[in-house]
Design an enzyme around this catalytic site. Structure first.
Site, short mmCIF file in Angstrom:
data_model
loop_
_atom_site.label_atom_id
_atom_site.label_comp_id
_atom_site.label_asym_id
_atom_site.label_seq_id
_atom_site.Cartn_x
_atom_site.Cartn_y
_atom_site.Cartn_z
N ARG A 1 -11.86 7.05 9.02
CA ARG A 1 -11.43 5.67 9.11
C ARG A 1 -12.51 4.56 8.46
O ARG A 1 -12.10 3.69 8.14
CB ARG A 1 -11.05 5.39 10.69
CG ARG A 1 -10.89 4.13 10.76
CD ARG A 1 -9.23 3.60 10.32
NE ARG A 1 -8.75 2.45 10.70
CZ ARG A 1 -7.76 1.98 10.51
NH1 ARG A 1 -6.81 2.26 9.52
NH2 ARG A 1 -7.31 0.57 10.95
N ASP B 1 -8.61 -6.64 -4.86
CA ASP B 1 -7.97 -5.48 -4.29
C ASP B 1 -8.52 -4.03 -5.48
O ASP B 1 -8.13 -4.25 -6.48
CB ASP B 1 -6.55 -5.22 -4.32
CG ASP B 1 -6.01 -4.04 -3.64
OD1 ASP B 1 -6.68 -3.02 -3.54
OD2 ASP B 1 -4.89 -3.97 -3.39
N HIS C 1 -7.76 -5.23 -0.49
CA HIS C 1 -6.70 -4.78 -0.22
C HIS C 1 -6.01 -5.34 0.89
O HIS C 1 -4.79 -5.45 1.08
CB HIS C 1 -6.80 -2.94 -0.21
CG HIS C 1 -5.63 -2.46 0.24
ND1 HIS C 1 -4.64 -2.45 -1.07
CD2 HIS C 1 -5.19 -1.44 0.94
CE1 HIS C 1 -3.69 -1.59 -0.63
NE2 HIS C 1 -3.81 -1.05 0.49
N ASP C 2 -6.67 -5.45 2.19
CA ASP C 2 -6.16 -5.96 3.13
C ASP C 2 -5.41 -7.18 3.11
O ASP C 2 -4.91 -7.64 4.03
CB ASP C 2 -7.18 -6.15 4.11
CG ASP C 2 -7.65 -4.88 5.36
OD1 ASP C 2 -6.72 -4.28 5.11
OD2 ASP C 2 -8.30 -4.96 6.01
N SER D 1 0.89 -1.10 0.00
CA SER D 1 -0.15 0.15 0.06
C SER D 1 0.89 1.19 0.09
O SER D 1 1.63 1.53 -0.88
CB SER D 1 -0.82 0.09 1.05
OG SER D 1 -2.16 1.02 0.94
#
Lengths: 396, 396
Positions: free
Chosen positions: B241, B336, B369-370, B170
């Site tokens: 967040r 992602d 993405h995680d 990232s």
């Protein structure tokens, strides 16, 4: 424009700030008996605000109901009474256009739970203490099916037994599907566009954050912002709108709109300016927070999030359409990631499984979800052709 | 754990609330001369807080620098001093793991602009009136290259002339690319993971809305929340967040995490509860708003948004790597959508055009993405193999 019923004046809700849209006398019908909702509550009276375009023919067989999206309203083919902007679907609706007002009688109603004259959180109610005040967050939880039931009362009020077509994009498309499932005999043709039979976890999550942003705004005041004349949770509602705005656009459309391709500090500063709350409010002329009620935004997004047509039919989407004689036109846009083509395909598969008459087109577009509102000639030709064919089928 | 320099105590910033992380004595090095930034300003002194794992060998040839992502920090392979949770990359870094601390000397530094001991908006400065206060929003605008320059000072401080590898996902991957472009002779191998050579318009827009949510929180106070002990813009930072959180997950991961598949009112209520600001804060144990500084969030997201490696090299991404002898390992994850595979492919094409030694793998994963942080055995095997190969090449 054919005004099928004389305009009435909506009573002004008490304590509303003077520049808010409820002051506008939206054309509407009042149903004193109200509406029984899926949640078990009854909302009475029920106002359904609407606009019509074109003329209803003698056999009342040429009516096309258009269902609007989350932040849309009934002013689809005329100047908006608050923003002064062109109607949101003037590309589609008008003389000689795909939804041809020379041929069809077009009806568009503000959704139940909305804030443009139909009953919603900004409408007055009398609470247990006898005080008359806006519903606010006490407005009952509603569903897409409740919205459709309210529209049905309007259609019956016009003496229309069967709609030539029900057409809508995004949340409007959810209503189209609910119309076809709930009132199959009243829908000759249905065009669900850029939509899905349920709201995805990602879409729900984006809505949740939008609602969280409204709740986080101290001016929301637990939903009682109307107690202070002129107060609205403008910042929270703006942040919610900004989040949604991103989901309506593709990467290409965002880059085009905000100049990422130009890059460098100046481009970023521009984007920053656009997305900064204060300048976003300036940029949008504050019209969104003026024309849209925050509690209505909470109510309507929640109805979208609850929508799951398969679940209403024992988990089987095809069961929602079994035996239908409605003709379907399903359209998606290739760069739409909010309601991706895969969800339209799943819908088409269910319609096929129900032996329905369905045509499907994926329009190549780089404009994202917003494409259904914009200049997309291939889409317009396909929708126009479908409606002409459906009309000819029944001699309209 | 090899502590290559003795821990020092960071001076406590004045006026900081007593439970904030700056109170923790993060291990760091102070560079009194400071750092000249891309924007022209000089930040002095410069603190670089870091952690190391494993032992630096006699020839100082076994150092692997790990670069952290937006809300990460230097505590990658040990219990976090504030949250008490395991390190964010314990799946990858440790004895016998892909980044093998039995073999490599692993360094991770808190980024410039961060809030875990490296110089950033929460660090003290003395303003023109002689008052000592946190930098806050007066902290200069920084770039990914500035972050890398600060890390370079740390690496030189260790007497390391050449890193065996620089690895990160990232925003960490952006730093990896900047390392390879800026200090090619110091980077034997580079592993940019789940990243891109520039931030897309969509990613910038999500960041902009997150920043707008922070600005909209009255507790942000124009960035001067530190004037009131204990005050932080918790709601605005939480909304930011939450938005980011959605972009880190795929539809599948969101549905799994928040139970969309279970549907119905109870599932929605659960999701709602999770995304409601107050319960989100409870759910996350308030740790994010406690451990992360809102002004640091503004500063770091802006650095990500400015990142465009091609633009730093005359618009030609290949020019950033021309003549490089660094070995590259590029990895992306199929679900992602924040840093999609297409952006990794564009990077690989540029590396090929620069005649670089590059291998590329797209990992099939439904975690979004995680995934780069999670249990992904195929990814771990590929990264571990790349690092072993790179190490053997130079006899480590």
């Amino acid at each position: 424009m054919n005004e099928a019923t004389p305009p009435q004046t909506v009573p002004t809700a008490p304590k509303l700030p003077p520049d808010l849209p409820a002051e506008i006398g939206h054309q509407h019908v009042r149903f004193p008996e109200g509406l029984a909702l899926d949640c078990g509550a009854v909302v009475a009276p029920l106002d359904v605000a609407y606009r019509t375009y074109g003329r209803l023919n003698a056999t009342r067989s040429n009516a096309v109901l258009v269902c609007h999206a989350l932040t849309g309203d009934q002013y689809l083919a005329e100047r908006h009474p608050i923003t002064g902007k062109p109607g949101w679907w003037e590309a589609i609706v008008g003389p000689g256009k795909p939804i041809d007002t020379d041929r069809f009688f077009v009806i568009c109603a503000n959704v139940l739970g909305g804030c443009m004259g139909s009953t919603g959180p900004r409408s007055p109610m009398t609470d247990s203490t006898g005080e008359t005040r806006p519903w606010g967050t006490d407005f009952p939880s509603i569903t897409i099916r409740d919205m459709v039931r309210a529209q049905c009362k309007l259609v019956e009020h016009f003496g229309i037994a069967r709609l030539l077509a029900v057409v809508g994009g995004s949340m409007g498309g959810m209503q189209v599907l609910e119309w076809a499932a709930t009132y199959p005999d009243m829908v000759h043709a249905a065009a669900p566009i850029a939509t899905a039979s349920y709201h995805s976890a990602q879409n729900i999550a984006f809505d949740e954050v939008g609602r969280a942003a409204i709740h986080a705004d101290p001016d929301w005041r637990g939903g009682r912002y109307w107690e202070e004349p002129g107060l609205v949770p403008a910042k929270g509602l703006s942040v919610a709108r900004m989040i949604a705005h991103i989901t309506y656009l593709s990467e290409e459309a965002l880059a085009r709109k905000f100049g990422r391709r130009l890059r460098g500090a100046s481009a970023l500063t521009f984007l920053e300016d656009v997305f900064e709350v204060e300048s976003y409010l300036r940029h949008q002329g504050s019209t969104f927070v003026r024309r849209f009620d925050a509690n209505a935004y909470l109510t309507i997004t929640r109805a979208m999030d609850y929508f799951d047509l398969a679940e209403e039919h024992g988990g089987d989407l095809a069961a929602a359409f079994r035996g239908t004689r409605t003709r379907f036109f399903v359209a998606s846009f290739s760069s739409d990631w909010l309601f991706p083509t895969s969800e339209s395909r799943a819908l088409v598969r269910a319609l096929n499984a129900a032996a329905a008459n369905v045509s499907f087109v994926e329009i190549a577009s780089d404009k994202g979800h917003d494409a259904f509102l914009l200049h997309e000639p291939e889409f317009h030709a396909a929708l126009g052709g479908f409606l002409r064919g459906a009309a000819e089928r029944i001699g309209v």
